[in-house]
Design an enzyme around this catalytic site. Sequence first.
Site, PDB file in Angstrom:
ATOM      1  N   LYS A  37      35.624  89.381  67.513  1.00 13.74           N
ATOM      2  CA  LYS A  37      36.083  90.767  67.364  1.00 13.74           C
ATOM      3  C   LYS A  37      37.545  90.844  66.943  1.00 13.74           C
ATOM      4  O   LYS A  37      37.931  91.736  66.188  1.00 13.74           O
ATOM      5  CB  LYS A  37      35.854  91.558  68.651  1.00 13.74           C
ATOM      6  CG  LYS A  37      36.679  91.152  69.855  1.00 13.74           C
ATOM      7  CD  LYS A  37      36.257  91.963  71.074  1.00 13.74           C
ATOM      8  CE  LYS A  37      36.987  91.536  72.331  1.00 13.74           C
ATOM      9  NZ  LYS A  37      38.395  91.882  72.341  1.00 13.74           N
ATOM     10  N   THR A  38      38.380  89.899  67.415  1.00 11.59           N
ATOM     11  CA  THR A  38      39.787  89.922  67.018  1.00 11.59           C
ATOM     12  C   THR A  38      39.914  89.670  65.522  1.00 11.59           C
ATOM     13  O   THR A  38      40.720  90.303  64.835  1.00 11.59           O
ATOM     14  CB  THR A  38      40.593  88.863  67.809  1.00 11.59           C
ATOM     15  OG1 THR A  38      40.399  89.084  69.201  1.00 11.59           O
ATOM     16  CG2 THR A  38      42.071  88.946  67.484  1.00 11.59           C
ATOM     17  N   ASP A 234      40.984  98.144  71.483  1.00  9.51           N
ATOM     18  CA  ASP A 234      40.239  96.956  71.892  1.00  9.51           C
ATOM     19  C   ASP A 234      39.745  97.144  73.335  1.00  9.51           C
ATOM     20  O   ASP A 234      40.335  97.903  74.106  1.00  9.51           O
ATOM     21  CB  ASP A 234      41.165  95.736  71.801  1.00  9.51           C
ATOM     22  CG  ASP A 234      40.406  94.422  71.867  1.00  9.51           C
ATOM     23  OD1 ASP A 234      39.167  94.444  71.783  1.00  9.51           O
ATOM     24  OD2 ASP A 234      41.063  93.375  72.001  1.00  9.51           O
ATOM     25  N   GLU A 235      38.676  96.457  73.698  1.00 12.97           N
ATOM     26  CA  GLU A 235      38.127  96.498  75.069  1.00 12.97           C
ATOM     27  C   GLU A 235      37.920  97.940  75.554  1.00 12.97           C
ATOM     28  O   GLU A 235      38.289  98.313  76.667  1.00 12.97           O
ATOM     29  CB  GLU A 235      39.054  95.749  76.048  1.00 12.97           C
ATOM     30  CG  GLU A 235      39.392  94.328  75.650  1.00 12.97           C
ATOM     31  CD  GLU A 235      38.250  93.348  75.868  1.00 12.97           C
ATOM     32  OE1 GLU A 235      37.145  93.799  76.223  1.00 12.97           O
ATOM     33  OE2 GLU A 235      38.468  92.145  75.673  1.00 12.97           O
ATOM     34  N   GLN A 265      30.451  93.947  79.393  1.00 12.37           N
ATOM     35  CA  GLN A 265      31.643  93.328  79.971  1.00 12.37           C
ATOM     36  C   GLN A 265      32.547  94.362  80.663  1.00 12.37           C
ATOM     37  O   GLN A 265      33.731  94.120  80.862  1.00 12.37           O
ATOM     38  CB  GLN A 265      32.426  92.580  78.889  1.00 12.37           C
ATOM     39  CG  GLN A 265      31.652  91.416  78.295  1.00 12.37           C
ATOM     40  CD  GLN A 265      32.464  90.604  77.319  1.00 12.37           C
ATOM     41  OE1 GLN A 265      33.429  89.944  77.695  1.00 12.37           O
ATOM     42  NE2 GLN A 265      32.079  90.643  76.057  1.00 12.37           N
ATOM     43  N   ARG A 617      32.380  82.783  79.445  1.00 11.56           N
ATOM     44  CA  ARG A 617      33.674  82.122  79.204  1.00 11.56           C
ATOM     45  C   ARG A 617      33.455  80.668  78.786  1.00 11.56           C
ATOM     46  O   ARG A 617      34.360  80.028  78.253  1.00 11.56           O
ATOM     47  CB  ARG A 617      34.547  82.111  80.470  1.00 11.56           C
ATOM     48  CG  ARG A 617      34.928  83.446  81.095  1.00 11.56           C
ATOM     49  CD  ARG A 617      35.498  84.414  80.109  1.00 11.56           C
ATOM     50  NE  ARG A 617      34.450  85.289  79.598  1.00 11.56           N
ATOM     51  CZ  ARG A 617      34.545  86.007  78.486  1.00 11.56           C
ATOM     52  NH1 ARG A 617      35.624  85.915  77.739  1.00 11.56           N
ATOM     53  NH2 ARG A 617      33.565  86.787  78.095  1.00 11.56           N
TER      54      ARG A 617
END
Length: 756
Positions: A37-38, A234-235, A265, A617
């Site tokens: 996504k970044t 973001d997020e 998430q 993770r």
Amino acid sequence: MPTAKELITANLNKPQCQAVMQTEGPVLILAGAGSGKTRALTHRIAKLIDDGVPPWQILAVTFTNKAATEMKERIENLLHITEGTELSQWHMNAGKMPVMGTFHSVCARILRRDIDKIGRDRTFVIYDTDDQKRLMKEVLREMNVDEQELKPKAALGYISRFKSEALSPKQAEAQASTPRMQHVVTAYKKYQKALSDANALDFDDILLETVRIFTEVPEVLERYQNTWKYIHVDEYQDTNHVQYLLITLLAKKHQNLCVIGDPDQSIYAFRGADIRNIMEFEKEYPNAKRIKLEQNYRSTQPILDAADGVIDANPNRPEKKMWTENTEGSNVIIQELSDEKKEALEAVKAADEMHRKKGINLSDQVIVYRTNAQSRLFEEACLKNGIPYRILGGVKFYARKEVKDILSYLHVILNPYDTISLLRIINIPSRKIGLTTIAKLQVFASSNDMTLWDTLNIVHQIQEINEPTKEHLQKFVELILQYQEKSKTEVVAELSGHLIHAIDIEHWLKDDTEEGENRWGNVQELLSVMHKYDALEAQSSLMSFLEEVALVSEVDKLQDQASDALTLMTLHLCKGLEFEHVIMAGCEEGIFPHANSLFDKDQLEEERRIMYVGMTRAKKHLRMTYARTRMLWGQTQSNAPSRFLDDIPDAVTERRSDELLSAFSWASQKGEQRSGSGVQPYKQKSDDITIEFDQDTDFSSGNFNQDNELAEGSRVEHPTFGKGTVMTLRGDIVEINFDIGQKKTLVMSIAPLKLL
């Protein structure tokens, strides 16, 4: 030579390209864990610049400084690659990057410029957690509220929740249905007044006051709407109501809002995060374009299948299925241990083996757990085995006493009405100003409706204080005034260096011990950090430094740790990070899922999301552990394995146990489930012993009739051990205290037990 457009879309998959090219209007990007996504965000920003949008009209809001820094670096690298194309020309013409930062840093920037529009002073200070606790203690003391009745931390938790929902003290009053909550609301009112008197803001105020400016001063809102025409968040699943209001107000005029996140998430409800913000985005913006990023670039397929198995059980989630080209990989190890001590030792041993046998650095491995209370044993196991480690969530550098003392001096120099900081340093280093004198000063200030700083300036009028003490206080005031003048011409590092010399804190900290040397070393390290601001003008240097210190997070500092050490951290802190090897401990009912969530549907769904975050993770290796018995919070517990483990597909798991009977128990249950299903044989490990079973294995040889109701306290008989009492039941496992004085753990499906 490739064009800028070709460079921007190079190495992107099809959905990422869609996210990059869709620059106009509202966009919802559902980005699974590790889906790049970044990359999509940074290339999207580069595309906007290539389209001719001035960089200063682009805003990107993140949740950590680490994420903002990574985004800046990627954009700079992308622009460097495109040198010689039209895309790189903006850098020469404008010389600026788009605005990228956390919600708090962006809002602090707005407040420094515009807080005076709502009657506040621009020289405000930001209170950190420690400052807030000190202030709340003072508030509760004035209210005569016993700490046993309402702890400062609990009061602050309620107040933070009110603020995250944009509720003023008056609005919060409507929710005060109990005497305890009435105390909280009263404390909220007094706390806010004390903050205002000190010209201070807490973390929540930074956002709340920005929304207040936008709401009460329309011309300021319009200026920022015209400045930031393209907004990226973001997020987005982690935003609370105040953050939602802030973004909604900014985006209202041009509607070019791109939010990126993953409902799976969303794990910060306890901080006020509202999953509805992302779930209902398309209701808010009916013309929004939805793009799903489902290809994972981090984990192996077995890890993704295991994580999907856990999260699929949550209802009403947007449908997505993570996949990767990295299809091969180790199965997820689910390991049962006898108790919490064995669990800790096995976890540390597993990390050490990965390091020695597979060459995986300790810094690329992590042990995660649901609650901080679990961390001590892992720390002890590391010490016992000589494994270097770091704990995230311990005492932060900026919270260490000697560091905090210097920061408090700087806060007072910037804003002498910061009473909390003033009280902290008034006798540091020692000026022979004791608690009795401070009490007299506070009584005088309160009686005359004055601030502590104004009281210190007329200390000669206070008859209750003796002359030598007045002289010490007068010198302290002169010192602050002198350094207020210096702050107009000296950058923060130079100012602090002179201050540290003037108060001779080096000799005060050093006491011929290693601890004293470490304390002085921390002060020197603080000076090193300050040099980052040498290029700014004097007062901007001081304010910028104090802002960054107040807003830095523990996770941001993980990247600064150069040594090879095993990381220990809670699951809430691990979000946004990745490791080659993840060990998730305490996967038991009552721990994970947490006991508080067991009877609340929404909380249980969030617990499942927390496990999903922890699992994703892991890049290559994932181990999940649980204990048969555990001493936690002063009690020994025998909890069943976490219900979430049952949702992980058998095909991607390898079960291990330090007890052979548990292996048989698990195999018997799975054997019955698999009977006639035509599935492949699977393996079960007990320490170094591997036992293979297939669907034809018969586990029904035990004499015990399981249709009979067996419960804790039931009396049973065994041909070898005689009569006994059932102590605990966990699935097919029964623990029995036999009358001969022996305690045995048996498998009901194979043990010849008879119910009495």
